[in-house]
Design a protein around this motif. Structure first.
Motif, PDB file in Angstrom:
ATOM      1  N   CYS A  90     -28.068  -2.239 -44.179  1.00 33.73           N
ATOM      2  CA  CYS A  90     -27.234  -2.092 -43.045  1.00 33.73           C
ATOM      3  C   CYS A  90     -26.330  -3.410 -43.331  1.00 33.73           C
ATOM      4  O   CYS A  90     -25.210  -3.272 -42.882  1.00 33.73           O
ATOM      5  N   CYS A  91     -27.235  -4.357 -43.121  1.00 34.83           N
ATOM      6  CA  CYS A  91     -26.407  -5.860 -42.974  1.00 34.83           C
ATOM      7  C   CYS A  91     -25.393  -5.814 -44.377  1.00 34.83           C
ATOM      8  O   CYS A  91     -24.393  -6.327 -44.091  1.00 34.83           O
ATOM      9  N   GLU A 133     -24.031  -3.421 -45.771  1.00 37.27           N
ATOM     10  CA  GLU A 133     -22.825  -2.641 -45.723  1.00 37.27           C
ATOM     11  C   GLU A 133     -21.818  -3.141 -44.686  1.00 37.27           C
ATOM     12  O   GLU A 133     -20.620  -2.610 -44.666  1.00 37.27           O
ATOM     13  N   ILE A 134     -22.402  -3.827 -43.495  1.00 37.75           N
ATOM     14  CA  ILE A 134     -21.376  -4.242 -42.359  1.00 37.75           C
ATOM     15  C   ILE A 134     -20.970  -5.703 -42.601  1.00 37.75           C
ATOM     16  O   ILE A 134     -20.222  -6.287 -41.842  1.00 37.75           O
ATOM     17  N   LYS A 159     -24.139  -3.081 -33.654  1.00 36.32           N
ATOM     18  CA  LYS A 159     -23.309  -2.682 -34.962  1.00 36.32           C
ATOM     19  C   LYS A 159     -24.489  -2.076 -35.775  1.00 36.32           C
ATOM     20  O   LYS A 159     -24.115  -1.266 -36.350  1.00 36.32           O
ATOM     21  N   LEU A 160     -25.352  -2.828 -35.772  1.00 38.91           N
ATOM     22  CA  LEU A 160     -26.732  -2.347 -36.714  1.00 38.91           C
ATOM     23  C   LEU A 160     -27.100  -1.100 -36.473  1.00 38.91           C
ATOM     24  O   LEU A 160     -27.596  -0.083 -37.110  1.00 38.91           O
ATOM     25  N   GLU A 207     -25.742   1.296 -34.752  1.00 40.99           N
ATOM     26  CA  GLU A 207     -24.704   2.396 -35.153  1.00 40.99           C
ATOM     27  C   GLU A 207     -24.629   2.506 -36.839  1.00 40.99           C
ATOM     28  O   GLU A 207     -24.666   3.656 -37.192  1.00 40.99           O
ATOM     29  N   SER A 208     -24.975   1.609 -37.605  1.00 46.16           N
ATOM     30  CA  SER A 208     -25.005   1.703 -38.848  1.00 46.16           C
ATOM     31  C   SER A 208     -26.308   2.456 -39.290  1.00 46.16           C
ATOM     32  O   SER A 208     -26.341   3.068 -40.190  1.00 46.16           O
ATOM     33  N   LYS A 225     -26.231   6.267 -38.716  1.00 42.43           N
ATOM     34  CA  LYS A 225     -25.504   6.922 -39.462  1.00 42.43           C
ATOM     35  C   LYS A 225     -26.439   7.385 -40.816  1.00 42.43           C
ATOM     36  O   LYS A 225     -26.024   8.268 -41.479  1.00 42.43           O
ATOM     37  N   LYS A 226     -27.589   6.522 -41.090  1.00 42.73           N
ATOM     38  CA  LYS A 226     -28.374   7.059 -42.135  1.00 42.73           C
ATOM     39  C   LYS A 226     -29.396   8.158 -41.795  1.00 42.73           C
ATOM     40  O   LYS A 226     -30.266   8.661 -42.627  1.00 42.73           O
TER      41      LYS A 226
END
Length: 282
Positions: free
Chosen positions: A212-213, A215-216, A267-268, A270-271, A274-275
């Motif tokens: 995730c890190c 990706e964002i 934010k993490l 939320e990411s 999504k998975k």
């Protein structure tokens, strides 16, 4: 409840564990906890791979292929009609009269798996939790997900007695992990976490978080930080299969950052969500 006992489905009333099971005497075995979302196992392959890695490290041969074991676990979820919850799975070296050295060849490992319904603690993910420091006095092979959890249990109990959700373990001044979680700090938009060596368990959720890190766009530094640095973090959170990404807002009376969930933690989260399987409706 239906259990998986070796390669057979049985009722809980039928379960009989021998007094000579090496898991009972020595904690001689390994385990995994796999989360179920929307009737689907999340990161099942990663959990099963780690189970086999842990077994290999203690010279325990699992008598099933990974594909066969995964299929049995999916059947267990379906049989118990689990929508949201988790699977607990453990394998011991087997049943043999008590002796410290490994039994001779021909002793079959014993597998037990069961499911548990559990709702996601959504309020916890937003409100955050409290934690305390506890000296990490466990053995030096924390990378093995073994049944030997007494050190973790004692640390968790110490935290619980002081009204805390988690114990942040440290060797000297350096933070390692939580009693049942991995620990992360964010400072200046950079994420810090202990490297995946023998001092910590490389959590499956931890691995997803590092994805995730990327990706964002959060830079990651995998190195140990100190207790002092922990208290100075802008944001602090823990992760595990059942706790997902949970903010830590206070450590031993010291407020972390603003004392609320931070922007990068959110934010993490939320990411991460999504998975998850879309069947849970997020």
């Amino acid at each position: 409840m239906i259990l998986l006992w070796n390669d057979t489905f049985i009722s809980e009333d039928e379960l009989r564990i021998s007094k000579d099971d090496r898991g009972y005497h020595f904690g001689d075995g390994v385990y995994e906890v796999i989360k179920v979302y929307g009737a689907s196992m999340f990161t099942a392959e990663e959990h099963i791979d780690r189970l086999y890695e842990s077994a290999d490290k203690i010279k325990l041969i699992i008598p099933y292929t990974k594909d066969v074991l995964q299929k049995m676990l999916y059947d267990l979820v379906e049989t118990n009609n689990v929508i949201d919850g988790h699977i607990y799975l453990q394998i011991t070296r087997g049943v043999v009269p008590r002796q410290h050295y490994f039994p001779s060849e021909g002793i079959e490992p014993m597998l037990l798996a069961y499911t548990k319904e559990a709702e996601r603690p959504l309020n916890q993910f937003e409100a955050g939790v409290k934690a305390k420091f506890v000296e990490d006095v466990r053995w030096l092979r924390c990378d093995i997900k073994s049944l030997n959890l007494l050190g973790n249990v004692l640390a968790k109990q110490e935290a619980h007695e002081e009204g805390c959700y988690e114990a942040i373990l440290h060797r000297g001044e350096k933070v390692t992990e939580g009693s049942s979680s991995n620990i992360f700090g964010i400072k200046g938009g950079v994420l810090y976490t202990h490297p995946a060596d023998n001092f910590i368990l490389n959590g499956i959720t931890r691995r997803v978080i590092l994805q995730c890190c990327k990706e964002i766009g959060i830079p990651v530094i995998e190195e140990a930080f100190t207790r002092e640095q922990t208290l100075a973090m802008d944001e602090l959170f823990l992760s595990s299969t059942t706790s997902e990404i949970t903010p830590i807002i206070e450590v031993e009376g010291n407020r972390i950052g603003s004392g609320a969930r931070g922007q990068w933690t959110e934010k993490l989260q939320e990411s991460f969500e999504k998975k998850l399987p879309q069947a849970i409706g997020i």
